[in-house]
Design a protein around this motif. Structure first.
Motif, PDB file in Angstrom:
ATOM      1  N   MET A  21      49.139 -35.152   5.150  1.00 14.70           N
ATOM      2  CA  MET A  21      50.347 -35.980   5.042  1.00 14.70           C
ATOM      3  C   MET A  21      50.972 -35.807   3.648  1.00 14.70           C
ATOM      4  N   TYR A  22      52.184 -35.317   3.601  1.00 18.50           N
ATOM      5  CA  TYR A  22      52.851 -35.155   2.308  1.00 18.50           C
ATOM      6  C   TYR A  22      53.789 -36.333   2.062  1.00 18.50           C
ATOM      7  N   SER A  23      53.829 -36.795   0.803  1.00 25.65           N
ATOM      8  CA  SER A  23      54.816 -37.823   0.450  1.00 25.65           C
ATOM      9  C   SER A  23      55.280 -37.600  -0.983  1.00 25.65           C
ATOM     10  N   TRP A  24      56.452 -38.103  -1.283  1.00 29.22           N
ATOM     11  CA  TRP A  24      57.080 -37.934  -2.583  1.00 29.22           C
ATOM     12  C   TRP A  24      57.715 -39.254  -3.005  1.00 29.22           C
ATOM     13  N   THR A  25      57.835 -39.427  -4.325  1.00 30.56           N
ATOM     14  CA  THR A  25      58.518 -40.599  -4.854  1.00 30.56           C
ATOM     15  C   THR A  25      59.811 -40.135  -5.505  1.00 30.56           C
ATOM     16  N   VAL A  26      60.902 -40.777  -5.142  1.00 30.51           N
ATOM     17  CA  VAL A  26      62.207 -40.482  -5.746  1.00 30.51           C
ATOM     18  C   VAL A  26      62.748 -41.823  -6.233  1.00 30.51           C
ATOM     19  N   ILE A  72      57.777 -18.310   8.879  1.00 35.58           N
ATOM     20  CA  ILE A  72      56.970 -19.453   9.317  1.00 35.58           C
ATOM     21  C   ILE A  72      57.862 -20.700   9.272  1.00 35.58           C
ATOM     22  N   TRP A  73      57.794 -21.498  10.337  1.00 29.53           N
ATOM     23  CA  TRP A  73      58.661 -22.671  10.490  1.00 29.53           C
ATOM     24  C   TRP A  73      57.822 -23.907  10.801  1.00 29.53           C
ATOM     25  N   SER A  74      58.444 -25.076  10.686  1.00 24.32           N
ATOM     26  CA  SER A  74      57.750 -26.337  10.977  1.00 24.32           C
ATOM     27  C   SER A  74      58.689 -27.307  11.679  1.00 24.32           C
ATOM     28  N   LEU A  75      58.108 -28.198  12.466  1.00 21.17           N
ATOM     29  CA  LEU A  75      58.867 -29.301  13.081  1.00 21.17           C
ATOM     30  C   LEU A  75      58.306 -30.608  12.519  1.00 21.17           C
ATOM     31  N   HIS A  76      59.132 -31.357  11.810  1.00 15.57           N
ATOM     32  CA  HIS A  76      58.682 -32.638  11.237  1.00 15.57           C
ATOM     33  C   HIS A  76      59.873 -33.552  10.986  1.00 15.57           C
ATOM     34  N   SER A  77      59.571 -34.837  10.803  1.00 18.76           N
ATOM     35  CA  SER A  77      60.580 -35.824  10.422  1.00 18.76           C
ATOM     36  C   SER A  77      60.308 -36.276   8.989  1.00 18.76           C
ATOM     37  N   TYR A  78      61.316 -36.847   8.367  1.00 19.37           N
ATOM     38  CA  TYR A  78      61.117 -37.531   7.083  1.00 19.37           C
ATOM     39  C   TYR A  78      61.342 -39.025   7.270  1.00 19.37           C
ATOM     40  N   SER A 113      58.078 -39.809   3.156  1.00 24.18           N
ATOM     41  CA  SER A 113      56.891 -39.246   3.801  1.00 24.18           C
ATOM     42  C   SER A 113      57.316 -38.215   4.836  1.00 24.18           C
ATOM     43  N   ARG A 114      56.539 -37.156   4.929  1.00 24.04           N
ATOM     44  CA  ARG A 114      56.776 -36.175   5.986  1.00 24.04           C
ATOM     45  C   ARG A 114      55.842 -36.489   7.150  1.00 24.04           C
ATOM     46  N   VAL A 115      56.408 -36.620   8.341  1.00 26.94           N
ATOM     47  CA  VAL A 115      55.589 -36.837   9.538  1.00 26.94           C
ATOM     48  C   VAL A 115      55.693 -35.580  10.392  1.00 26.94           C
ATOM     49  N   LEU A 116      54.578 -34.884  10.508  1.00 26.71           N
ATOM     50  CA  LEU A 116      54.559 -33.601  11.212  1.00 26.71           C
ATOM     51  C   LEU A 116      54.569 -33.809  12.723  1.00 26.71           C
ATOM     52  N   LEU A 174      55.917 -31.335  25.505  1.00 24.99           N
ATOM     53  CA  LEU A 174      54.923 -31.404  24.435  1.00 24.99           C
ATOM     54  C   LEU A 174      54.103 -32.686  24.558  1.00 24.99           C
ATOM     55  N   ASP A 175      52.942 -32.656  23.906  1.00 26.01           N
ATOM     56  CA  ASP A 175      52.097 -33.848  23.857  1.00 26.01           C
ATOM     57  C   ASP A 175      51.465 -33.891  22.468  1.00 26.01           C
ATOM     58  N   ASN A 176      52.221 -34.403  21.501  1.00 30.12           N
ATOM     59  CA  ASN A 176      51.755 -34.437  20.108  1.00 30.12           C
ATOM     60  C   ASN A 176      51.555 -35.882  19.636  1.00 30.12           C
ATOM     61  N   PRO A 177      50.588 -36.093  18.729  1.00 29.58           N
ATOM     62  CA  PRO A 177      50.323 -37.462  18.232  1.00 29.58           C
ATOM     63  C   PRO A 177      51.292 -37.869  17.111  1.00 29.58           C
ATOM     64  N   PHE A 178      52.591 -37.728  17.391  1.00 34.61           N
ATOM     65  CA  PHE A 178      53.600 -37.997  16.365  1.00 34.61           C
ATOM     66  C   PHE A 178      53.576 -39.466  15.927  1.00 34.61           C
ATOM     67  N   LEU A 179      53.487 -40.377  16.888  1.00 29.55           N
ATOM     68  CA  LEU A 179      53.523 -41.807  16.530  1.00 29.55           C
ATOM     69  C   LEU A 179      52.250 -42.228  15.795  1.00 29.55           C
ATOM     70  N   GLU A 180      51.136 -41.577  16.129  1.00 32.55           N
ATOM     71  CA  GLU A 180      49.886 -41.836  15.400  1.00 32.55           C
ATOM     72  C   GLU A 180      50.034 -41.375  13.940  1.00 32.55           C
ATOM     73  N   ARG A 181      50.716 -40.244  13.762  1.00 32.02           N
ATOM     74  CA  ARG A 181      50.925 -39.747  12.388  1.00 32.02           C
ATOM     75  C   ARG A 181      51.902 -40.657  11.638  1.00 32.02           C
ATOM     76  N   LEU A 182      52.889 -41.174  12.348  1.00 31.76           N
ATOM     77  CA  LEU A 182      53.806 -42.137  11.727  1.00 31.76           C
ATOM     78  C   LEU A 182      53.005 -43.359  11.250  1.00 31.76           C
ATOM     79  N   ALA A 183      52.065 -43.802  12.083  1.00 33.56           N
ATOM     80  CA  ALA A 183      51.216 -44.943  11.710  1.00 33.56           C
ATOM     81  C   ALA A 183      50.350 -44.597  10.503  1.00 33.56           C
TER      82      ALA A 183
END
Ligand SMILES: [Zn+2]
Length: 307
Positions: free
Chosen positions: A1-6, A54-60, A12-15, A90-99
Motif C-alpha cells: 500500500m503506497y501513501s503520500w502526504t501533501v 508495464i501498466w497498473s490499474l488503481h484508484s487514489y 493513498s493508492r488502492v490497487l 473481474l474478481d478483485n479484493p478492491f474494497l478490502e484494500r480500500l479498508a
C-alpha cells in the motif's frame, strides 16, 4: 500500500490489479520495444527488459481531513468489457484494500472522475444480488459536464456523428465502442443517476479547498486531471492525460485511443516543460511501480523519477 502526504492531505493508492504484460502492447504506437529500450530509465518499474510497457490499474484516495475523495474507480468486479476482455468479469479484493487503507465505502464523500472509460468508472457500482448499486452510497459522483455529454453521446446510438467528428478510435460510430460505452452507462453510471448521486460540474471546477479539476483534453474530449494543493505543497493526478511514464520522456507519443492525438501531445509537451525540476508530485493513474514521482530534466530531455 503506497501513501503520500501533501501538506495536510493524505493520498493513498488502492490497487485493483497490475495489468498483465502484453494486454496493452501497441496502445502507444510509437512505443515499440526498440524505442522503449531507448529510454533505459523506464526499467524496471515501467518497462521490462524486452521493451514491453508495464501498466497498473488503481484508484487514489484523497483524505483532506474533512472529505474523503476517490479519484477514478478502475474496472470493477463482474463488469462487461467486450472491448478489453481481460478487464471484464473481474474478481478483485478492491474494497478490502480500500479498508486496509483505512476507509469504508460508506465514508467516501466524493467520487471524482477524470473521464468515463470502462477502466475509470467500474467500482462506481457493485453487484448486489444481481442488481448494480452505487458502491459509495454517501458520495457525490462528480464529472465534468462536457465530458459526461461526450460519453453519453457515444453510448446513445442516435447521437454520435457530428459532435464526434474528431474522434480517432473512441468513436461512437464504431459499433464496438458504442456497445462498450452503452454497457459502461448501464452498469456503472445509470445506477448512480437513479440514486440521485450524480453531479455534473464545469471543466476546471474547484471540487473543495485544495482539490481542483484541471482541463487536459486530448485523450477524451473534455478529460480532467486533478490538482491537489495544501500548505504550499502540490500533487497532480494525471488520469489518462499522461497514459504512461514513457510519455514524459517522449511527450509526442500518442495513445491509440486518444480522441485528439495532436492536442493530447501538445498538452503533454507543455506540462512536462512547465513542471520539470519542480516539486510537483505527479501521481499516474496507470503508472506501475510506486505510481508517483517527479519530472526532471535529463540528457537533453525529460524523465520521471519515482517518489
Ligand atoms: Zn485508462
Amino acid at each position: 500500500m503506497y501513501s503520500w502526504t501533501v501538506g495536510d492531505f493524505k493520498i493513498s493508492r488502492v490497487l485493483e490489479m497490475p495489468v498483465e504484460i502484453g494486454v496493452l502492447d501497441g496502445l502507444i504506437e510509437e512505443a515499440t520495444p526498440e524505442a522503449v529500450q531507448g529510454l533505459p530509465w523506464l526499467a524496471p518499474d515501467y518497462a521490462n527488459s524486452a521493451g514491453q510497457l508495464i501498466w497498473s490499474l488503481h484508484s487514489y484516495v484523497i483524505d483532506t481531513g474533512s472529505k474523503v475523495i476517490v479519484v477514478d474507480t478502475c474496472c470493477g468486479n463482474g463488469k462487461s468489457a467486450p472491448l478489453i476482455p481481460a478487464w471484464g468479469n473481474l474478481d478483485n479484493p478492491f474494497l478490502e484494500r480500500l479498508a486496509e487503507a483505512g476507509y469504508d465505502r460508506e465514508q467516501v464523500d466524493v467520487v471524482l472522475g477524470t473521464h468515463l472509460h470502462l477502466d475509470h468508472v467500474g467500482w462506481n457500482t457493485m453487484d448486489d444480488g444481481g442488481q448494480w448499486v452505487p458502491t459509495f452510497p454517501n458520495a457525490r459522483y462528480t464529472y465534468a459536464e462536457d465530458e459526461y455529454n461526450y460519453h453519453r453521446a457515444i453510448a446513445d446510438e442516435g447521437d454520435i456523428s457530428s459532435d464526434l467528428a474528431g474522434a480517432v478510435v473512441y468513436d461512437g460510430a464504431n459499433p464496438d465502442i458504442h456497445n462498450q460505452q452503452r454497457l459502461v452507462f448501464e452498469e456503472s453510471i445509470q445506477p448512480c443517476i437513479d440514486a440521485g448521486l450524480l453531479d455534473l460540474v464545469p471543466s476546471g471546477h474547484k471540487i473543495t479547498d485544495g482539490v481542483t479539476y484541471v482541463s487536459t483534453p486530448g485523450h477524451t474530449k473534455s478529460h480532467q486531471s486533478v490538482m491537489l494543493e495544501s500548505e504550499g505543497q502540490r500533487a497532480f493526478i494525471t488520469g489518462d492525460f499522461i497514459h504512461h511514464p514513457c510519455q514524459i520522456g517522449e511527450p509526442s507519443w500518442q495513445s491509440h485511443g486518444d480522441f485528439d492525438r495532436a492536442l493530447s501531445a501538445a498538452q503533454r509537451a507543455d506540462f512536462v516543460k512547465k513542471y520539470a525540476d519542480s516539486d510537483l508530485l505527479v501521481l499516474g493513474t496507470h503508472f506501475a511501480g510506486t505510481s508517483a514521482g517527479r519530472i526532471t530534466h535529463a540528457d537533453g530531455g525529460f524523465r520521471f523519477v519515482p517518489a
